[in-house]
Motif scaffolding. Structure first.
Motif, PDB file in Angstrom:
ATOM      1  N   GLU A  32     -25.212 -16.270  24.677  1.00  0.00           N
ATOM      2  CA  GLU A  32     -26.415 -16.826  25.305  1.00  0.00           C
ATOM      3  C   GLU A  32     -27.589 -16.824  24.335  1.00  0.00           C
ATOM      4  O   GLU A  32     -28.414 -17.732  24.322  1.00  0.00           O
ATOM      5  N   SER A  37     -27.205 -10.901  21.262  1.00  0.00           N
ATOM      6  CA  SER A  37     -25.784 -10.603  21.079  1.00  0.00           C
ATOM      7  C   SER A  37     -25.495  -9.995  19.713  1.00  0.00           C
ATOM      8  O   SER A  37     -24.571  -9.185  19.569  1.00  0.00           O
ATOM      9  N   HIS A  54     -25.760 -21.737  26.569  1.00  0.00           N
ATOM     10  CA  HIS A  54     -26.785 -21.294  27.520  1.00  0.00           C
ATOM     11  C   HIS A  54     -27.149 -22.451  28.452  1.00  0.00           C
ATOM     12  O   HIS A  54     -26.618 -23.571  28.306  1.00  0.00           O
ATOM     13  N   GLU A  58     -25.459 -26.296  27.935  1.00  0.00           N
ATOM     14  CA  GLU A  58     -24.083 -26.190  28.425  1.00  0.00           C
ATOM     15  C   GLU A  58     -23.443 -27.549  28.714  1.00  0.00           C
ATOM     16  O   GLU A  58     -22.268 -27.765  28.398  1.00  0.00           O
ATOM     17  N   SER A  79     -22.593 -13.005  27.873  1.00  0.00           N
ATOM     18  CA  SER A  79     -23.998 -13.281  28.180  1.00  0.00           C
ATOM     19  C   SER A  79     -24.845 -12.200  27.516  1.00  0.00           C
ATOM     20  O   SER A  79     -24.327 -11.296  26.869  1.00  0.00           O
ATOM     21  N   ASN A  80     -26.144 -12.292  27.678  1.00  0.00           N
ATOM     22  CA  ASN A  80     -27.019 -11.276  27.077  1.00  0.00           C
ATOM     23  C   ASN A  80     -26.710  -9.884  27.603  1.00  0.00           C
ATOM     24  O   ASN A  80     -26.834  -8.894  26.879  1.00  0.00           O
ATOM     25  N   PRO A  84     -20.744 -12.671  32.566  1.00  0.00           N
ATOM     26  CA  PRO A  84     -21.136 -14.080  32.570  1.00  0.00           C
ATOM     27  C   PRO A  84     -20.896 -14.742  33.926  1.00  0.00           C
ATOM     28  O   PRO A  84     -19.933 -14.422  34.631  1.00  0.00           O
ATOM     29  N   SER A  85     -21.808 -15.649  34.266  1.00  0.00           N
ATOM     30  CA  SER A  85     -21.833 -16.453  35.507  1.00  0.00           C
ATOM     31  C   SER A  85     -22.390 -15.698  36.700  1.00  0.00           C
ATOM     32  O   SER A  85     -22.624 -16.287  37.754  1.00  0.00           O
ATOM     33  N   ASP A  88     -26.097 -15.737  35.393  1.00  0.00           N
ATOM     34  CA  ASP A  88     -26.108 -16.087  33.974  1.00  0.00           C
ATOM     35  C   ASP A  88     -25.223 -17.317  33.784  1.00  0.00           C
ATOM     36  O   ASP A  88     -24.396 -17.638  34.651  1.00  0.00           O
ATOM     37  N   PRO A  89     -25.348 -18.018  32.645  1.00  0.00           N
ATOM     38  CA  PRO A  89     -24.495 -19.180  32.398  1.00  0.00           C
ATOM     39  C   PRO A  89     -23.018 -18.800  32.390  1.00  0.00           C
ATOM     40  O   PRO A  89     -22.652 -17.689  32.052  1.00  0.00           O
ATOM     41  N   GLY A  90     -22.172 -19.751  32.758  1.00  0.00           N
ATOM     42  CA  GLY A  90     -20.732 -19.508  32.737  1.00  0.00           C
ATOM     43  C   GLY A  90     -19.959 -20.361  33.722  1.00  0.00           C
ATOM     44  O   GLY A  90     -18.844 -20.803  33.438  1.00  0.00           O
TER      45      GLY A  90
END
Length: 220
Positions: A32, A37, A54, A58, A79-80, A84-85, A88-90
């Motif tokens: 992300e 990371s 991110h 995406e 993710s940070n 993830p998801s 958070d993005p995913g």
């Protein structure tokens, strides 16, 4: 293969042996934020290639990553912090992989709301996870939640915490018990318990509000 790899929500030691092995074995790690990371990857001496994934790129990057996996590459998504998801993005990448018949493996690991629920002392036989409240129609969402008969879990940012507590007071009443967990597993971890009125007074008087918050709301 796409691996979904949870990362520590604060304390870098909260990382599984399997997660570490997977990140060292894959061909590409999707992150992300490079800056965030890199701290984790350097801590564990992980030198694999990384690329950004991110909410702002995406849609553009998913076909590129799908193509890589179809060519036999193994990718890991982190993710940070946390899984993830989960706020958070995913989701879009996972769904696209499923549609492309790509195998997905999600590793178990850290996520902020689970330790918050467990240490809250509030009944968690049944609960509803909301994540962050929507920026639009917040009051409609809170009004509906005020009628909920399960424990409620919310995430909140520091600059909206007081606003959210005041809105909760209006819809839930001042006496509803809540638990607010700040920066779980980190150096400045703090867990505050009491009714909504007490929590408003507490956070109004502590000075500058920093960190990320998980709020557990007792069922109606």
């Amino acid at each position: 293969m796409l691996y979904i790899v949870p990362t520590p929500i604060g304390n870098l030691e909260d990382f599984t042996f399997r997660s570490l092995r997977i990140l060292k074995e894959v061909d590409l790690i999707l992150v992300e934020s490079y800056k965030v990371s890199k701290k984790l990857l350097d801590f564990y001496n992980i030198k694999n290639s990384i690329d950004k994934y991110h909410i702002h790129n995406e849609h553009k990057m998913i076909p590129f990553f799908i193509k890589k996996i179809k060519k036999g590459k193994k990718l890991a998504l982190i993710s940070n912090a946390g899984t993830p998801s989960i706020s958070d993005p995913g989701f879009l990448l996972i769904r696209s992989c499923i549609q492309a018949s790509i195998k997905i493996e999600c590793l178990p690991g850290p996520t902020a709301f689970v330790p918050a629920l467990v240490c809250s002392g509030i009944s968690i036989n049944e609960f509803i996870f909301i994540g962050f409240l929507p920026r639009k129609k917040r009051k409609i969402k809170l009004e509906n939640l005020s009628k909920e008969n399960r424990t409620i879990v919310l995430y909140e940012s520091p600059h909206r915490l007081i606003q959210t507590l005041n809105e909760m007071k209006y819809f839930f009443g001042s006496k509803r018990n809540i638990v607010i967990c700040k920066e779980l597993s980190k150096y400045f971890q703090n867990i505050s318990r009491g009714n909504i009125e007490k929590m408003i007074l507490y956070y109004q008087n502590i000075g500058r509000i920093l960190g990320e918050y998980t709020i557990i709301i007792e069922k109606n």
